[in-house]
Design an enzyme around this catalytic site. Structure first.
Site, mmCIF file in Angstrom:
data_model
loop_
_atom_site.group_PDB
_atom_site.id
_atom_site.type_symbol
_atom_site.label_atom_id
_atom_site.label_comp_id
_atom_site.label_asym_id
_atom_site.label_seq_id
_atom_site.Cartn_x
_atom_site.Cartn_y
_atom_site.Cartn_z
ATOM 1 N N SER A 98 -50.025 -29.733 21.132
ATOM 2 C CA SER A 98 -49.086 -28.743 20.633
ATOM 3 C C SER A 98 -49.512 -27.387 21.179
ATOM 4 C CB SER A 98 -49.137 -28.767 19.119
ATOM 5 O OG SER A 98 -48.180 -27.879 18.609
ATOM 6 N N GLU A 122 -43.488 -18.200 30.302
ATOM 7 C CA GLU A 122 -42.345 -19.118 30.324
ATOM 8 C C GLU A 122 -41.602 -19.079 29.008
ATOM 9 O OE1 GLU A 122 -44.178 -22.895 30.648
ATOM 10 O OE2 GLU A 122 -44.317 -22.817 32.830
ATOM 11 N N LYS A 124 -40.146 -20.686 25.680
ATOM 12 C CA LYS A 124 -40.534 -21.836 24.860
ATOM 13 C C LYS A 124 -39.253 -22.555 24.456
ATOM 14 C CE LYS A 124 -43.391 -23.190 20.899
ATOM 15 N NZ LYS A 124 -42.500 -24.240 20.506
ATOM 16 N N GLU A 183 -39.738 -30.532 28.357
ATOM 17 C CA GLU A 183 -38.816 -30.518 27.243
ATOM 18 C C GLU A 183 -37.426 -30.958 27.694
ATOM 19 O OE1 GLU A 183 -40.677 -29.442 24.718
ATOM 20 O OE2 GLU A 183 -39.328 -28.786 23.121
ATOM 21 N N LYS A 329 -43.714 -16.946 18.776
ATOM 22 C CA LYS A 329 -42.399 -17.349 18.267
ATOM 23 C C LYS A 329 -41.578 -16.122 17.912
ATOM 24 C CE LYS A 329 -42.511 -21.628 16.067
ATOM 25 N NZ LYS A 329 -41.433 -22.557 15.789
HETATM 26 S S1 IVH Z 1 -46.993 -26.086 27.198
HETATM 27 C C1 IVH Z 1 -50.484 -29.227 25.403
HETATM 28 N N1 IVH Z 1 -44.796 -24.816 27.699
HETATM 29 O O1 IVH Z 1 -43.549 -26.493 22.391
HETATM 30 C C2 IVH Z 1 -49.086 -28.751 25.196
HETATM 31 N N2 IVH Z 1 -44.834 -26.208 25.808
HETATM 32 O O2 IVH Z 1 -44.696 -26.056 19.792
HETATM 33 C C3 IVH Z 1 -48.708 -27.789 26.254
HETATM 34 N N3 IVH Z 1 -42.710 -26.293 24.585
HETATM 35 O O3 IVH Z 1 -45.483 -29.371 22.386
HETATM 36 C C4 IVH Z 1 -47.350 -27.389 26.085
HETATM 37 N N4 IVH Z 1 -41.606 -24.931 25.919
HETATM 38 O O4 IVH Z 1 -43.049 -29.498 23.356
HETATM 39 C C5 IVH Z 1 -45.400 -25.665 26.869
HETATM 40 N N5 IVH Z 1 -42.908 -23.636 28.332
HETATM 41 C C6 IVH Z 1 -43.520 -24.481 27.496
HETATM 42 C C7 IVH Z 1 -42.861 -25.042 26.395
HETATM 43 C C8 IVH Z 1 -43.563 -25.899 25.559
HETATM 44 C C9 IVH Z 1 -41.533 -25.699 24.845
HETATM 45 C C10 IVH Z 1 -42.927 -27.173 23.447
HETATM 46 C C11 IVH Z 1 -43.798 -28.367 23.727
HETATM 47 C C12 IVH Z 1 -44.950 -28.198 22.796
HETATM 48 C C13 IVH Z 1 -44.333 -27.418 21.698
HETATM 49 C C14 IVH Z 1 -45.331 -26.745 20.816
#
Ligand code: IVH
Length: 697
Positions: A98, A122, A124, A183, A329
């Site tokens: 996460s 990036e 989210k 995602e 967030k």
């Molecule tokens: S990096 C080890 N980059 O947000 C996990 N995650 O709340 C590295 N997410 O589990 C994740 N956009 O499903 C990463 N640009 C982004 C993201 C992203 C959405 C999601 C992902 C993660 C969750 C955590």
């Protein structure tokens, strides 16, 4: 989360005695687990983010106060919600973790300060995390959900079936991309389309874009093909870039044809060295928040990552999330307000709209005064009541919707909202899909069309509600007359739900049906006009009194009021309806299209039923209620609905109905329906011959 929310919850619990308190916390924990599971499985939304965060904070406070209880809540506090998913059969080669959440602006600044090298930035994305594998030939061979983080669900079938943009089934193997993590999400435009498709298939609308993406992926339903997108935020390469930069690895993935989070927005860019460029980082964080409503896809924040391999290695992995990345967030785009009223509307296509009027509330940049009540089923499930306090959110910043009802704040005297049983004309709704429709011709163009094509009117087979909707939506049909201008070429271009179109064969059939319909009996043509208060009976009576369109157009309200069964109000309504049709050129265009405009009829004194008033009770074999009345009138008789001394004959099987008993007591002749049908079918010329057939039986 706000600290006040958490404090409020903790304060509530503090008022309980210790046993009740423990139970209350355990119950809260169960609710949080259920909400987390639903969130990660994407099935439904049980809590808002704010509620969830406040709940977790309350548990944290509890554990801080009595650390011995940590065992009861450890799963919630240490593994976060990711650990709550159902999981699946696919073991992930390395944990799908996460992201650590920034504690406000300061947290962001601290993180940027801890990164010595360059920083990547990036969006989210708010979708569903997946992992996809490509084989050495570049074929997509596995797609799995994140699941528990160690084990996910195999959704390869969906991945192959659905054509997710940015996740090709085949990539050029020379790039050496063997795995991507990222995602799957639904863009704003696609979300709206998915909602429409779903509604046309009779499904309940998705709660939000995340649920839409999850629902489509889970079901692998082809109906939604092409309306999902993928953006990677991690790639497994056979030859990692020499620079060791995360952004360079993502560049390779993008070159191979994959969508990447890093390349979605032009105005976000990596910065050379975190600490030196803090202002730039913060400016990008603000820029994305500002543009959130217009970027066209759902995000819930921004992610800042150490770009260099050395930094990532140094910062390392945490228990549940990497230390080399941080999520910041944005404030949830929700607002709390009160329901003032619930109204139903009828759209051009007859669709019942449900509007939830709320006290104005500012959400995500605009003032919201209305939210969509979607459909009666949704309203019943959500149980949104007038007077309720509700949490409103903006789905992809477009349509406001009720995210949840604050049940604690519900007034004691509130009652569930129920939809009106009938449309404003008193007609039952068409409930064949979740979206109820009025098919009363006076409320919508769709109603006009559906009504006119019914078997008792023009009797056009092949134009169901779906095609009628497409005709109206496409602007091909605006009134009854337009129906008769349709050609096969136009029909085959109609866009129906799920991108379906009409085949040439069916289009030709409909054109032939319309051609046949032009010859419909005059009384049916009148009824098909959809004028208020002109049902089948009125249509027949008007046709009998005014045998041609010219005669009908010339009739004054007084002429109409003088007819049997037409009062002054009804006559005036009908005259107004005719005037409106004349004004809009509908009657002229119907005539020009060759639709039956009636004919002068010589009164045939010798017709078999001349001078007779007949009442039909029950069904006559081979006839509908309308067609038997038409046949009686064609044979010179008058069809009436109630038995009186002036009734000449009752057509009815032996029965104990009021009509039958009354006819008996008045000495009215009673004919058996089958025999009556036989007499009608015999095509005799005189009343004598007609009665002889009845007597024979
Ligand atoms: S990096 C080890 N980059 O947000 C996990 N995650 O709340 C590295 N997410 O589990 C994740 N956009 O499903 C990463 N640009 C982004 C993201 C992203 C959405 C999601 C992902 C993660 C969750 C955590």
């Amino acid at each position: 989360m706000t600290t006040t929310d958490a404090a409020a919850i903790a304060a509530d619990f503090a008022q309980l005695d210790s046993l009740a308190e423990e139970e209350a916390y355990l119950a809260l924990a169960d609710r949080l687990r259920a909400a987390a599971r639903a969130y990660y499985d994407g099935t439904e939304q049980l809590m808002t983010d704010a509620e969830y965060d406040a709940g977790i904070a309350a548990i944290e406070a509890r554990v801080a106060f009595s650390p011995t209880e940590i065992d009861n809540y450890e799963d919630l506090l240490s593994k976060v919600a990711a650990g709550q998913s159902k999981g699946g059969d696919v073991a992930h080669p390395s944990r799908m973790g996460s992201l650590e959440k920034a504690d406000g602006r300061d947290g962001l600044t601290a993180f940027v300060g801890s990164v010595t090298g360059p920083v990547a930035i990036e969006p989210k994305l708010d979708g569903l995390a997946i992992r996809a594998q490509y084989d050495a030939e570049g074929r997509l061979v596995l797609v799995a959900t994140r699941g528990t983080g160690t084990h996910g669900e195999d959704i390869t079938r969906s991945g192959l079936n659905l054509r997710i943009q940015g996740l090709p089934r085949r990539i050029d193997p020379t790039y050496g991309v063997r795995e991507v993590r990222g995602e799957v999400y639904c863009s704003d435009a696609d979300f709206l389309r998915a909602q429409t498709v779903r509604a046309s298939l009779g499904g309940a609308p998705f709660v939000n874009s995340r649920n839409a993406a999850a629902g489509m992926l889970r079901k692998g339903d082809k109906a939604y093909a092409g309306i999902l997108s993928f953006a990677a935020y991690g790639a497994g390469l056979t030859r990692p870039p020499a620079s060791g930069l995360y952004t360079d690895a993502m560049r390779v993935a993008a070159d191979a044809g994959l969508g990447t989070a890093a390349s979605l927005l032009d105005f976000l860019h990596p910065v050379p060295s975190g600490a030196d460029h803090l202002d730039d980082v913060l400016a990008q964080v603000d820029a994305l928040e500002d543009q959130r409503a217009t970027i066209g896809f759902p995000i819930d924040g921004i992610v800042i990552k150490a770009n260099a391999a050395a930094d990532r290695k140094r910062l390392g992995e945490g228990d549940r999330a990497p230390k080399w990345a941080l999520a910041y967030k944005y404030a949830a785009e929700t607002g709390i307000t009160k329901v003032v009223a619930v109204r139903t509307t009828i759209g051009r296509t007859g669709r019942m709209g449900i509007q939830i009027e709320v006290e104005p509330v500012f959400v995500g940049g605009t003032t919201i005064t209305f939210a969509s009540g979607h459909n009666p089923t949704w309203m019943a499930e959500r149980d949104v009541r007038i007077g309720d306090t509700v949490v409103l959110a903006r789905a992809n910043d477009v349509i406001p919707y009720v995210e949840s009802v604050v049940l604690d704040a519900r007034p004691a005297d509130s009652a569930p909202w129920t939809p009106p049983e009938t449309d404003p004309a008193g007609e039952p709704w068409d409930k064949s899909t979740l979206l109820w429709r009025s098919v009363s011709p006076e409320f919508s163009v769709l109603g006009t069309v559906v009504y006119a094509t019914r078997s008792e009117m023009f009797d056009v087979e092949g134009i169901g509600i779906e095609i009628a909707t497409a005709l109206v939506d496409g602007g091909h049909v605006n009134d009854v007359a337009d129906l008769f201008t349709l050609d096969a070429a136009t029909l085959t271009t109609l866009q129906m739900g799920e991108g379906r179109t009409l085949g040439a064969k069916n289009a030709a059939k409909i054109v032939a049906e319309l051609d046949r319909a032009k010859g419909a009996p005059w009384n049916r043509v009148i009824t098909a006009l959809g004028i208020r208060m002109t049902g089948r009976t009125a249509g027949r009576r008007l046709a009998a009194a005014f045998p041609t369109m010219d005669a009908l157009r010339a009739a004054t309200a007084a002429d109409i009021a003088a007819l049997d069964g037409f009062g002054e109000v009804k006559a005036r309504t009908i005259r107004e309806g005719l005037d409106s049709l004349v004004e809009r050129g509908v009657l002229d265009r119907l005539a020009a299209a060759g639709v039956n405009m009636g004919a002068e009829r010589a009164q045939d004194a010798a017709a078999p039923l001349a001078g007779m008033t007949l009442v039909v009770s029950g069904s006559v074999p081979g006839y509908s209620r309308t067609s038997i009345a038409e046949a009686i009138e064609a044979a010179g008789g008058k069809a009436s609905s109630s038995v009186s001394a002036s009734t000449s004959m009752l057509v009815s099987p032996e029965s104990s109905t009021g009509k039958y008993v009354k006819a008996q007591s008045l000495g009215v002749r009673i004919a058996d329906p089958a025999t009556f049908a036989e007499a009608l079918g015999a095509g005799v010329a005189t009343q004598e011959q007609f009665l002889a057939i009845l007597d024979r039986a």
